[in-house]
Design an enzyme around this catalytic site. Structure first.
Site, short mmCIF file in Angstrom:
data_model
loop_
_atom_site.label_atom_id
_atom_site.label_comp_id
_atom_site.label_asym_id
_atom_site.label_seq_id
_atom_site.Cartn_x
_atom_site.Cartn_y
_atom_site.Cartn_z
CB CYS A 1 26.54 60.47 57.12
SG CYS A 1 25.91 59.99 55.49
CB CYS B 1 32.36 47.90 40.12
SG CYS B 1 31.28 46.49 40.41
CB CYS C 1 30.21 65.87 53.77
SG CYS C 1 28.54 65.48 54.29
CE1 TYR D 1 27.12 38.87 34.48
CE2 TYR D 1 28.87 39.05 32.85
CZ TYR D 1 28.22 38.33 33.83
OH TYR D 1 28.68 37.09 34.17
CD GLU E 1 20.83 43.37 32.76
OE1 GLU E 1 22.02 43.63 32.60
OE2 GLU E 1 20.32 43.20 33.88
CB CYS F 1 23.50 64.70 49.98
SG CYS F 1 24.57 63.33 49.49
C1 LIG Z 1 27.53 46.56 36.84
S1 LIG Z 1 25.99 46.44 36.01
C2 LIG Z 1 26.48 46.95 34.40
C3 LIG Z 1 25.39 47.47 33.54
C4 LIG Z 1 25.79 48.20 32.26
N1 LIG Z 1 26.91 47.60 31.59
C5 LIG Z 1 26.04 49.66 32.51
O1 LIG Z 1 27.18 50.12 32.45
O2 LIG Z 1 25.07 50.38 32.79
C6 LIG Z 1 25.77 44.71 35.91
C7 LIG Z 1 24.50 44.27 35.20
O3 LIG Z 1 24.52 42.85 35.10
C8 LIG Z 1 23.24 42.32 35.38
N2 LIG Z 1 23.50 40.94 35.84
C9 LIG Z 1 24.04 40.55 37.01
N3 LIG Z 1 24.20 39.21 37.04
C10 LIG Z 1 23.77 38.75 35.84
C11 LIG Z 1 23.69 37.45 35.25
N4 LIG Z 1 24.14 36.38 35.90
N5 LIG Z 1 23.20 37.33 34.01
C12 LIG Z 1 22.74 38.43 33.34
N6 LIG Z 1 22.80 39.69 33.84
C13 LIG Z 1 23.30 39.85 35.07
C14 LIG Z 1 22.65 43.27 36.40
O4 LIG Z 1 21.23 43.22 36.36
C15 LIG Z 1 23.22 44.61 35.94
O5 LIG Z 1 22.34 45.24 35.03
#
Ligand SMILES: C[S@@+](CC[C@H](N)C(=O)[O-])C[C@H]1O[C@@H](n2cnc3c(N)ncnc32)[C@H](O)[C@@H]1O
Length: 403
Positions: free
Chosen positions: A76, A360, A69, A263, A287, A153
């Protein structure tokens, strides 16, 4: 500028090469790769370690390439590993994860393998970008807070690239841009807009683009259609999400019964698994983000016996909404900070036979895997997917089984 020679022997979780200075301190070398001899300029010197920037590569690793890139040379900061050949990135990511599990989970022989990768070009369908004074969406510089305007990009899907390059957001300081690669839908959510003639500012975006915080797009993942609001979490693109769904399915093998998806975001992981096989007997998705809860409720409406619990995961595990729920599997995909001891305790109390942990952040994976192992789970495998090629970011899918 005084340069110091360093032999780079490893790679750190933040993507820097690792070496040692003559005084024995570890030095994090931005732009260095394992196996290289480099000359560095120290940018931050502490008692126990130093940070440095590679100024000269004196003997290059076979993994080194010229960044494809052109905007990398302009500063960047969008992609940190454009100097690493795509084929070498998965092995470096496996090394980062293996090291985190050794140091933080005290698991010296963790079964870590490289999983599938998305192609390096055109994979991103979402971006949160700075907006420069001219109203253009711009990447942040690698160093400092300035912005870099781009006219292309490499990693953005063409629909997103067009939005980045041609969109104008006067008065905004930040904008979320998101597209549905498989539906053609687009959205732009600026943090604010300059007041227009009648008190309302306007974004200048390609026709059909939805504008505003409440806007959403649809995307097709794992054969289903999903709604994603501007503020809901989304994986880097639909190919990445497809690969993640498949990896979660692999890690879930042999399990059955109700699914607890912690989550859950807009519901993709638990929802795809629940819809994939009749052996799954219901789904509870937890969530915390309000837009994602609304998306998950819309997305999971046709999944038999699916329920979305809105709120904090630790609270849901500790109190009422999960009372009497006995999951056959827990999927947990937390943000960068990981699960932590409270949530691990809550999962261990529920005692599902299988936990699929999606991480992650390598350090968070190391801490969480260590806690789960001490709570009676065995770490059977960790798959490191490359869903963020061109960057040091990892996505790990771990299978843990109750001993
Ligand atoms: C890495 S993302 C994963 C989302 C989903 N599993 C996906 O693959 O699309 C983490 C998610 O956890 C939520 N989150 C973060 N901290 C949290 C908490 N303490 N309680 C409930 N949800 C939470 C965030 O809003 C986000 O949507």
């Amino acid at each position: 500028m005084s340069l110091l020679p360093v032999a780079v022997t490893g790679v750190a979780a933040g993507g820097d090469g690792l070496g040692r200075l003559d005084d024995g301190r570890v030095v994090f070398c931005e732009g260095g790769l394992p196996g290289e001899m480099v000359a560095v300029e120290i940018t931050d010197s502490r008692r126990d370690f130093a940070r440095a920037r590679v100024v000269e590569v004196r003997s290059a690793s076979p993994a080194r390439v010229d960044p494809p890139c052109p905007h990398v040379a302009r500063g960047c900061g969008g992609c940190t590993w454009q100097h690493v050949a795509a084929g070498h990135q998965p092995a470096l990511k496996v090394a980062i994860v293996t090291d985190a599990l050794r140091r933080l989970a005290h698991l010296p022989d963790a079964p870590v393998t490289a999983g599938a990768a998305v192609p390096m070009e055109g994979y991103r369908t979402s971006a949160r970008l700075a907006v420069d004074p001219g109203g253009r969406a711009s990447y942040r510089r690698r160093r400092g807070h300035d912005t870099v305007e781009v006219d292309s990009c490499l990693v953005a899907h063409p629909l997103l690239e067009e939005l980045i390059v041609s969109g104008r957001f006067p008065g905004a300081t930040e904008v979320v841009l998101r597209v549905g690669a498989r539906t053609g839908e687009r959205l732009a959510s600026p943090d604010r807009l300059a007041a227009g003639g009648k008190g309302r500012g306007r974004a200048d975006v390609p026709p059909g683009t939805h504008v505003g915080r409440r806007s959403f797009v649809h995307e097709e993942i794992a054969g289903r259609r999903w709604r994603f609001s501007a503020a809901s979490f989304a994986q880097t693109g639909p190919e990445a999400a497809d690969l993640l769904v498949v990896a979660v399915g692999r890690a879930a093998r042999g399990a059955s019964g109700p699914i607890l998806d912690l989550y859950a975001g807009v519901g993709v992981l638990g929802g795809s698994l629940a819809a994939s096989d009749e052996a799954w007997d219901g789904l509870v998705a937890v969530e915390g983000s309000v837009p994602a809860i609304a998306d998950a409720r819309a997305n999971l409406a046709d999944v038999p016996h699916a329920r979305v619990v809105g709120g904090d995961v630790a609270e849901a595990l500790a109190t009422g909404p999960l009372e009497g729920f006995v999951p056959g599997i827990v999927i947990a995909d937390p943000s960068r900070s990981g699960l932590g001891p409270g949530v691990v305790d809550g999962i261990a109390t529920l005692g599902p036979p299988v936990v699929v942990l999606v991480s992650c952040d390598p350090a968070a994976l190391g801490r969480d895997a260590g806690l789960l192992v001490r709570s009676g789970y065995a770490l059977e495998r960790v798959e490191v997917l490359d869903l963020f090629p061109g960057t040091f970011h990892v996505e790990c899918v771990s299978r843990l089984v109750r001993k």
